[in-house]
Design a protein around this motif. Structure first.
Motif, PDB file in Angstrom:
ATOM      1  N   THR A 201       0.827  -1.209   0.000  1.00 53.82           N
ATOM      2  CA  THR A 201       0.000   0.000   0.000  1.00 53.82           C
ATOM      3  C   THR A 201       0.863   1.262   0.000  1.00 53.82           C
ATOM      4  O   THR A 201       0.620   2.194  -0.779  1.00 53.82           O
ATOM      5  CB  THR A 201      -0.937   0.009   1.230  1.00 53.82           C
ATOM      6  N   PHE A 202       1.880   1.271   0.852  1.00 49.42           N
ATOM      7  CA  PHE A 202       2.777   2.434   0.920  1.00 49.42           C
ATOM      8  C   PHE A 202       3.598   2.571  -0.361  1.00 49.42           C
ATOM      9  O   PHE A 202       3.827   3.689  -0.843  1.00 49.42           O
ATOM     10  CB  PHE A 202       3.700   2.321   2.138  1.00 49.42           C
ATOM     11  N   TYR A 203       4.031   1.446  -0.900  1.00 49.60           N
ATOM     12  CA  TYR A 203       4.800   1.490  -2.147  1.00 49.60           C
ATOM     13  C   TYR A 203       3.971   2.087  -3.278  1.00 49.60           C
ATOM     14  O   TYR A 203       4.446   2.966  -4.010  1.00 49.60           O
ATOM     15  CB  TYR A 203       5.265   0.082  -2.529  1.00 49.60           C
ATOM     16  N   LEU A 204       2.740   1.632  -3.417  1.00 51.40           N
ATOM     17  CA  LEU A 204       1.867   2.147  -4.483  1.00 51.40           C
ATOM     18  C   LEU A 204       1.572   3.631  -4.285  1.00 51.40           C
ATOM     19  O   LEU A 204       1.596   4.413  -5.239  1.00 51.40           O
ATOM     20  CB  LEU A 204       0.554   1.353  -4.510  1.00 51.40           C
ATOM     21  N   PHE A 205       1.317   4.013  -3.044  1.00 51.33           N
ATOM     22  CA  PHE A 205       0.983   5.410  -2.770  1.00 51.33           C
ATOM     23  C   PHE A 205       2.166   6.337  -3.044  1.00 51.33           C
ATOM     24  O   PHE A 205       2.007   7.412  -3.644  1.00 51.33           O
ATOM     25  CB  PHE A 205       0.536   5.567  -1.314  1.00 51.33           C
TER      26      PHE A 205
ATOM     27  N   HIS B   8      -1.099  10.781 -13.436  1.00 43.21           N
ATOM     28  CA  HIS B   8      -1.783  12.049 -13.697  1.00 43.21           C
ATOM     29  C   HIS B   8      -3.069  11.786 -14.465  1.00 43.21           C
ATOM     30  O   HIS B   8      -3.123  10.887 -15.314  1.00 43.21           O
ATOM     31  CB  HIS B   8      -0.893  12.996 -14.513  1.00 43.21           C
ATOM     32  N   TRP B   9      -4.081  12.547 -14.159  1.00 39.65           N
ATOM     33  CA  TRP B   9      -5.294  12.502 -14.957  1.00 39.65           C
ATOM     34  C   TRP B   9      -5.087  13.297 -16.239  1.00 39.65           C
ATOM     35  O   TRP B   9      -4.273  14.229 -16.285  1.00 39.65           O
ATOM     36  CB  TRP B   9      -6.471  13.101 -14.173  1.00 39.65           C
ATOM     37  N   SER B  10      -5.823  12.938 -17.249  1.00 42.94           N
ATOM     38  CA  SER B  10      -5.716  13.642 -18.534  1.00 42.94           C
ATOM     39  C   SER B  10      -6.084  15.116 -18.366  1.00 42.94           C
ATOM     40  O   SER B  10      -7.132  15.442 -17.800  1.00 42.94           O
ATOM     41  CB  SER B  10      -6.660  12.983 -19.551  1.00 42.94           C
ATOM     42  N   GLY B  11      -5.190  15.996 -18.855  1.00 44.87           N
ATOM     43  CA  GLY B  11      -5.453  17.429 -18.779  1.00 44.87           C
ATOM     44  C   GLY B  11      -5.117  18.042 -17.433  1.00 44.87           C
ATOM     45  O   GLY B  11      -5.445  19.209 -17.182  1.00 44.87           O
ATOM     46  N   SER B  12      -4.472  17.279 -16.532  1.00 45.69           N
ATOM     47  CA  SER B  12      -4.124  17.799 -15.211  1.00 45.69           C
ATOM     48  C   SER B  12      -2.687  17.417 -14.867  1.00 45.69           C
ATOM     49  O   SER B  12      -2.248  16.297 -15.134  1.00 45.69           O
ATOM     50  CB  SER B  12      -5.073  17.243 -14.144  1.00 45.69           C
ATOM     51  N   TRP B  13      -1.940  18.361 -14.265  1.00 51.58           N
ATOM     52  CA  TRP B  13      -0.568  18.106 -13.848  1.00 51.58           C
ATOM     53  C   TRP B  13      -0.493  17.698 -12.373  1.00 51.58           C
ATOM     54  O   TRP B  13       0.582  17.413 -11.852  1.00 51.58           O
ATOM     55  CB  TRP B  13       0.291  19.358 -14.083  1.00 51.58           C
ATOM     56  N   GLU B  14      -1.635  17.670 -11.727  1.00 52.71           N
ATOM     57  CA  GLU B  14      -1.661  17.314 -10.312  1.00 52.71           C
ATOM     58  C   GLU B  14      -1.351  15.825 -10.128  1.00 52.71           C
ATOM     59  O   GLU B  14      -1.905  14.974 -10.826  1.00 52.71           O
ATOM     60  CB  GLU B  14      -3.028  17.639  -9.713  1.00 52.71           C
ATOM     61  N   VAL B  15      -0.466  15.520  -9.185  1.00 53.99           N
ATOM     62  CA  VAL B  15      -0.074  14.133  -8.919  1.00 53.99           C
ATOM     63  C   VAL B  15      -1.201  13.392  -8.212  1.00 53.99           C
ATOM     64  O   VAL B  15      -1.755  13.872  -7.228  1.00 53.99           O
ATOM     65  CB  VAL B  15       1.210  14.077  -8.061  1.00 53.99           C
ATOM     66  N   GLN B  16      -1.536  12.216  -8.731  1.00 49.60           N
ATOM     67  CA  GLN B  16      -2.556  11.364  -8.125  1.00 49.60           C
ATOM     68  C   GLN B  16      -1.898  10.106  -7.569  1.00 49.60           C
ATOM     69  O   GLN B  16      -0.908   9.620  -8.121  1.00 49.60           O
ATOM     70  CB  GLN B  16      -3.626  10.980  -9.162  1.00 49.60           C
ATOM     71  N   ARG B  17      -2.468   9.587  -6.490  1.00 52.50           N
ATOM     72  CA  ARG B  17      -1.877   8.423  -5.836  1.00 52.50           C
ATOM     73  C   ARG B  17      -2.951   7.378  -5.515  1.00 52.50           C
ATOM     74  O   ARG B  17      -4.108   7.720  -5.255  1.00 52.50           O
ATOM     75  CB  ARG B  17      -1.180   8.857  -4.534  1.00 52.50           C
ATOM     76  N   PHE B  18      -2.516   6.110  -5.493  1.00 55.41           N
ATOM     77  CA  PHE B  18      -3.432   5.015  -5.156  1.00 55.41           C
ATOM     78  C   PHE B  18      -3.547   4.884  -3.633  1.00 55.41           C
ATOM     79  O   PHE B  18      -2.580   5.030  -2.905  1.00 55.41           O
ATOM     80  CB  PHE B  18      -2.912   3.680  -5.724  1.00 55.41           C
ATOM     81  N   MET B  19      -4.756   4.571  -3.172  1.00 60.80           N
ATOM     82  CA  MET B  19      -4.990   4.432  -1.731  1.00 60.80           C
ATOM     83  C   MET B  19      -6.242   3.574  -1.494  1.00 60.80           C
ATOM     84  O   MET B  19      -6.956   3.227  -2.423  1.00 60.80           O
ATOM     85  CB  MET B  19      -5.149   5.797  -1.062  1.00 60.80           C
ATOM     86  N   TRP B  20      -6.482   3.259  -0.225  1.00 63.14           N
ATOM     87  CA  TRP B  20      -7.657   2.451   0.121  1.00 63.14           C
ATOM     88  C   TRP B  20      -8.945   3.189  -0.261  1.00 63.14           C
ATOM     89  O   TRP B  20      -9.028   4.387  -0.149  1.00 63.14           O
ATOM     90  CB  TRP B  20      -7.693   2.157   1.626  1.00 63.14           C
TER      91      TRP B  20
END
Length: 495
Positions: free
Chosen positions: A473-477, A483-495
């Motif tokens: 979980t920590f590794y994935l996060f 990134h979502w299409s059209g966005s530079w904001e970093v997205q992360r996987f979580m529960w």
């Protein structure tokens, strides 16, 4: 002479007992210190990688920062929980800010995202100690539940992946769990006024915790019902009419008739109210809040609509089986399940038919479940449930086994206790439209605390499983960002 002999014997016994207690205390505090140190190391890595508020933190952090500045009349309408977390955080921040070694720090630093997240680390360490104390109280007569097994159980449960992950974000889960477990512990020790007060704190963190406050009252009621039932059997000189979950249909009918008669008695109801009045007062106050507020949710209600999502029970039973697989699944248990199928075929066929009907008519899919690809339930739904329209029905036999395993694990508890727990479980998760694993934290912990303490080997397996899941979980996060299409904001996987 004899008097001096017995006195010396008592002193020796007392000395040995004191040494044993000191040794036990050393073990638990060593475990607590190690747990806190490891959590601090992970916290440091976590906060360096994700400095800014993430997910629901974008609502929680600005709100508590307003409170830190004394602006208590401002409220973000997107927040749906009561301000318990913020009030406790402001209290801790004020204490920290007034301390000598942090006197020069500004309010922005003390009330920063990292410092606020650290508060949950304190709650998490508190949860470890509370879990250990609850285990000691619940299993004090179990000679097989040694100190090492209790400590291992506490370490495993405090690192329960869904709960442990949210320790490192400024979410309500760690504090909500802390006050609910504390209330439960005080209830077990008979300190019901304190338990009611702690229950109020738990509700201030998350409104649905009122259900687990009611459960505390239910534990008391179950004890009284069990005592009255045993007294009735003694008077009638009946041999065996069990109050365990293994009772037959005939026995259950007798128990049901007894419960109706018990509840219809005015004196019994008065005695129960006198016994549970701290919880009753809190429940009445909560009902008044619902009436005045127009619902259980504060703020935005568009995404928190209640429904009868009965398959949530099936998801929870499967979730419980998966996370307790080290001690809930064995060859003998599978054999026992098959024997139970052969012994009660009509019952299991009826249960299967009912389950199929509930899946068919009462499956709800929340818009967030289909849209937010940052959460694991999105992939569970996409990769399993959406593979084919028949998949939800094909899974029913697995649900039946998971439910049977759940009930079988609690067979040491009385029928009345199980009834109270099941009622609270249904009330806690069935109205939830969203498949969200965080909703399962408290019912899972209460289940796990009340089953027989597993062997050291199985506890090591459980702790190992949780450690592996936490590591993934920590590794994935931290490392598998996107990134979502059209966005530079970093997205992360979580529960």
């Amino acid at each position: 002479m004899h008097r001096n002999f017995f006195l010396s014997k008592n002193l020796i016994f007392y000395g040995k007992t004191t040494k044993i207690m000191e040794k036990v205390e050393w073990y638990i505090f060593a475990s607590l210190g190690t747990y806190f140190l490891i959590s601090c190391i992970l916290f440091s890595k976590f906060t360096r990688e994700q400095k800014e508020p993430y997910m629901d933190e974008i609502f929680h952090v600005p709100q508590v920062q307003k409170y830190c500045e004394g602006r208590f009349n401002e409220w973000d309408p997107m927040i749906t929980t009561l301000p318990g977390l913020y009030l406790v955080s402001v209290g801790i921040v004020k204490i920290v800010k007034s301390s000598v070694w942090l006197a020069g720090w500004s309010g922005k630093v003390v009330c920063s995202t990292g410092m606020l997240r650290f508060i949950n680390l304190l709650f998490s360490s508190g949860n470890l100690y509370l879990i250990y104390l609850i285990l000691c109280k619940l299993h004090q007569t179990d000679k097989t539940a040694s100190t090492s097994r209790r400590i291992l159980s506490a370490l495993a449960l405090s690192s329960f992946p869904v709960l442990y992950f949210f320790t490192f974000l400024y979410y309500t889960d760690a504090g909500s769990t802390f006050f609910t477990l504390f209330a439960y512990l005080m209830c077990l020790y008979g300190s019901h006024k304190i338990s009611g007060l702690l229950g109020f704190c738990a509700v201030m963190f998350r409104q649905t915790n009122i259900i687990w406050v009611v459960f505390c009252a239910g534990v008391l009621i179950a004890q009284k019902l069990t005592e009255a039932w045993k007294t009735k059997l003694t008077k009638k000189r009946e041999d065996k009419v069990s109050t365990s979950t293994e009772a037959s249909i005939t026995e259950i009918k007798k128990v049901t008739q007894f419960m109706v008669e018990y509840i219809l008695s005015t004196s019994n109801v008065k005695n129960l109210i006198c016994l549970t009045w701290p919880y009753v007062m809190l429940l009445v106050g909560f009902l008044v809040f619902i009436v005045l507020n127009g619902g259980i949710v504060v703020g935005d209600r568009s995404s928190h609509e209640a429904c009868l999502n009965f398959p949530q029970l099936f998801y929870f039973f499967s979730f419980t089986l998966a996370f307790s697989i080290s001690h809930s699944l064995s060859y003998q248990k599978i054999v026992n399940f098959i024997q139970s199928l052969k012994k009660h075929p009509i019952f299991f066929l009826s249960l299967t038919a009912l389950s199929l009907f509930l899946v068919w008519k009462f499956t709800y899919v929340h818009k967030y479940l289909l849209a937010d690809n940052r959460h694991y339930p999105f992939y569970v739904w996409k990769k399993i449930f959406q593979k084919h329209r028949l998949v939800p029905f094909i899974l029913v036999p697995g649900y039946i086994f998971a439910a049977w395993s759940f009930v079988d694990s609690l067979k040491s508890k009385s029928l009345f206790w199980n009834l109270m727990f099941c009622v609270c479980l249904v009330a806690a998760i069935v109205p939830q439209k969203l498949l969200e694993f965080r909703y399962y934290i408290l019912p899972y912990l209460i289940y796990r605390l009340n089953i027989q303490v597993p062997s050291v080997f199985r506890l090591v397996l459980e702790l190992g499983l949780y450690t592996i899941v936490n590591a993934l979980t920590f590794y994935l996060f931290l490392n598998r960002t996107f990134h979502w299409s059209g966005s530079w904001e970093v997205q992360r996987f979580m529960w």
